[in-house]
Design an enzyme around this catalytic site. Structure first.
Site, PDB file in Angstrom:
ATOM      1  N   LYS A 182       0.888  -1.172   0.000  1.00  0.00           N
ATOM      2  CA  LYS A 182       0.000   0.000   0.000  1.00  0.00           C
ATOM      3  C   LYS A 182       0.922   1.217   0.000  1.00  0.00           C
ATOM      4  O   LYS A 182       1.414   1.634   1.031  1.00  0.00           O
ATOM      5  CB  LYS A 182      -0.884  -0.025   1.256  1.00  0.00           C
ATOM      6  N   GLU A 185      -0.355   7.582  -0.779  1.00  0.00           N
ATOM      7  CA  GLU A 185      -1.311   8.138  -1.752  1.00  0.00           C
ATOM      8  C   GLU A 185      -0.805   9.456  -2.336  1.00  0.00           C
ATOM      9  O   GLU A 185      -1.388   9.985  -3.289  1.00  0.00           O
ATOM     10  CB  GLU A 185      -2.691   8.323  -1.096  1.00  0.00           C
ATOM     11  N   SER A 235       5.295   8.561   9.757  1.00  0.00           N
ATOM     12  CA  SER A 235       5.488   9.430  10.922  1.00  0.00           C
ATOM     13  C   SER A 235       5.307   8.625  12.214  1.00  0.00           C
ATOM     14  O   SER A 235       4.650   7.572  12.218  1.00  0.00           O
ATOM     15  CB  SER A 235       4.476  10.571  10.872  1.00  0.00           C
ATOM     16  N   CYS A 290      14.204  10.609   6.505  1.00  0.00           N
ATOM     17  CA  CYS A 290      14.183  10.274   7.936  1.00  0.00           C
ATOM     18  C   CYS A 290      15.601  10.308   8.495  1.00  0.00           C
ATOM     19  O   CYS A 290      15.787  10.293   9.699  1.00  0.00           O
ATOM     20  CB  CYS A 290      13.552   8.917   8.173  1.00  0.00           C
ATOM     21  N   GLU A 391       9.960  17.230  14.439  1.00  0.00           N
ATOM     22  CA  GLU A 391      10.441  16.896  13.101  1.00  0.00           C
ATOM     23  C   GLU A 391       9.788  17.881  12.120  1.00  0.00           C
ATOM     24  O   GLU A 391       8.570  17.883  11.967  1.00  0.00           O
ATOM     25  CB  GLU A 391      10.040  15.467  12.740  1.00  0.00           C
TER      26      GLU A 391
END
Ligand code: NAD
Length: 503
Positions: A182, A185, A235, A290, A391
């Site tokens: 997945k 999007e 996240s 990251c 972040e």
């Protein structure tokens, strides 16, 4: 207007059971090029029915795929590696068009993904068990074998739309499982193209499936009783949620979260040699990695020189469309991300940080609709400020000077995240202390982006990783297999236990 545009722009399909199928869900979302704001695709927001269909296809494919010998399974990946290599430039351009990072950065991402396919080709060795004759007692042997479990799924973030899926699926599928991806999007296009290549390889139908969508698809995967495990990257907030909800339905979960990585610059750091690796770690992929270092902790006299040299190099970065030659800093992924980053800079300044470079002032005349943030350097950032702890995930670097290495290590270890940290020094003693004491999963010593190669685990700690076994390599193979221990004893013709070889 919306419907006219929609006729020209494709709505993506899912790849399920070896076929490209329209999603049953009717809701879609626009995918935009962040450099131009143009709509490049519509992505379906698949729901439970779409996930059910993919899980059913993957479950049906599992028994035969599991029984395919590991060396035969590996051969599919030799072929895939070849196809990915032949199409690497197209894949890289697709990443730029939907995610925004520069073409060079995207090429690097594709290379890192391919390296995971290459590593997974070693599956016959990687998933081997071990055994010991007379391991349980005289005449009783003991061995462990590693078996695939069934259907797994990966849920991936937007910032490495190609590479991160490859941290997982090649290992899972090579080990005999079947799989569902997945993708984010926000930029699903590169995985769509990858699945066209996967189709060319000729994996048996259902072995590897693609379901596009957002949180509905994620929830359906997390709750599905047939899915045995979930690999997640995104996240920290979503990672924690996925970890808990997946575990609640009895799954194994590995969930990598966000980060706020620091570099410590010691007074003896060799900036002549290492400034470029630092700069790449600050502003590469517009800070949307990251492993981006968004906090610089200069120690003592390192402060002034580091500030001047970083500011000077950052002010020269060319901002623009990542597809254009010479551009070093592309847009961030969306208008919403840009607005959030601008707000973070504003809060930093309001809380007392000094804007040495302010990326809110950026102008890119040739791409007036792009979501650009210029390179930003905030000095005198202090613990407690939003820009210190949060972040930001943009090209924003905070500088937080300290007096000693002790103080620098204490600050890093007090943070909620634990993804990576780097030190720049010529002192072996300082470097060893740093590696020994710092509580992050990845450590760089005179290395800006401490990114583990495919044959090492991509580690992470604290709120940067939920779980035990990490992405990539042996950790991944272990995550995607269960150990089974076999203890065996045989009798001889006279029914007495075997006590030695040759009897
Ligand atoms: P995100 O958490 O918004 O999305 C990640 C995935 O989760 C996407 O596929 C998305 O569809 C899904 N998702 C989002 N919200 C959800 C919800 N409420 N319920 C269910 N599913 C949901 O992350 P992102 O913005 O795409 O990616 C950036 C983040 O990923 C950053 O925090 C970055 O540090 C992190 N990241 C971490 C690593 C690592 O190795 N630790 C690597 C890359 C990125």
């Amino acid at each position: 207007m919306a419907s006219a545009a929609k006729t020209q722009v494709e709505t993506l399909r899912n790849y399920v059971g070896g076929q490209w199928l329209p999603a049953e869900a009717t809701e879609t979302r626009e995918v935009r090029n962040p450099a131009t704001d143009e709509v490049v695709a519509h992505v379906p927001l698949s729901g439970t029915a779409d996930v059910d269909r993919a899980v059913a296809a993957a479950a049906a494919a599992f028994p035969a795929w599991r029984a395919t010998p590991p060396q035969e399974r590996a051969r599919y990946f030799f072929k895939l590696r070849q196809l990915l290599d032949e199409n690497r430039e197209e894949l890289a351009r697709l990443i730029v068009t939907e995610m925004g990072k520069t073409l060079d950065d995207s090429r690097g991402e594709v290379q890192r993904g391919i390296e995971n396919v290459e590593t997974a080709c070693g599956i016959p060795s990687m998933m081997m068990g071990y055994g010991l004759e007379d391991g349980a007692a005289r005449g009783i042997d003991e061995e462990v074998i590693f078996q695939p479990l069934g259907v797994f799924a990966a849920i991936t973030p937007y910032n490495f739309p190609f590479m991160i899926a490859h941290w997982f699926w090649p290992y899972a599928v090579a080990a005999g499982n079947t799989f569902i991806i997945k993708p984010s999007e926000q930029d699903p296009g590169v995985m769509r193209r990858t699945f066209e290549l996967i189709e060319q390889v000729g994996f048996p139908p259902g072995v590897i499936n693609l379901v596009n969508g957002g949180h509905d698809a994620v929830n359906a995967l997390l709750d599905h009783p047939v899915v045995r495990g979930i690999s997640f990257v995104g996240s920290s907030q979503t990672a924690a949620y996925v970890y808990q909800r997946g575990a609640a339905s009895g799954k194994r979960v590995q969930a990598s979260g966000g980060a706020k990585n620091a570099i410590v610059v010691m007074p003896d750091a060799n900036l002549d040699t290492y400034l470029s690796t630092m700069m790449n770690s600050f502003y590469g992929a517009a800070g949307q990695r990251c492993l981006a270092n968004s906090l610089v902790i200069p120690v003592g006299s390192a402060h002034q020189e580091t500030r001047e040299r970083v500011a000077e190099a950052a002010s020269r970065l060319r901002v623009g469309d990542g597809l254009e030659a010479g551009v070093e800093l592309g847009p961030v992924v969306s208008a919403a991300a840009r607005d959030r980053i601008f707000a973070a800079i504003t809060s930093g300044v309001e809380e007392g940080a000094e804007a040495v470079l302010d990326g809110r002032q950026v102008h890119v005349p040739e791409r007036p609709h792009g979501y650009f943030v210029g390179p930003t350097l905030l000095d005198n950032v202090r613990p407690g400020m939003r820009v210190y702890g949060e972040e930001i995930f943009g090209p924003v670097v905070g500088m937080a000077p300290v007096d000693s290495l002790d103080e620098a290590i204490a600050q890093i270890n007090a943070a909620e995240y634990g993804n990576a940290a780097s030190i720049f020094t010529e002192s072996g003693a300082a470097a060893r202390r740093f590696r020994y004491e710092v509580e992050t999963g990845n450590i760089g010593i005179n290395v800006g982006v401490a990114a583990p190669m495919a044959y090492f685990p991509f580690s992470g700690a604290k709120r940067s990783f939920f779980g035990t076994l990490h992405p990539q390599s042996r950790d991944a193979v272990r995550f995607f297999t269960e150990s089974k221990v076999v203890i065996s004893r045989w009798t001889t013709g006279d029914n007495s236990p075997v006590t030695g070889v040759g009897r």
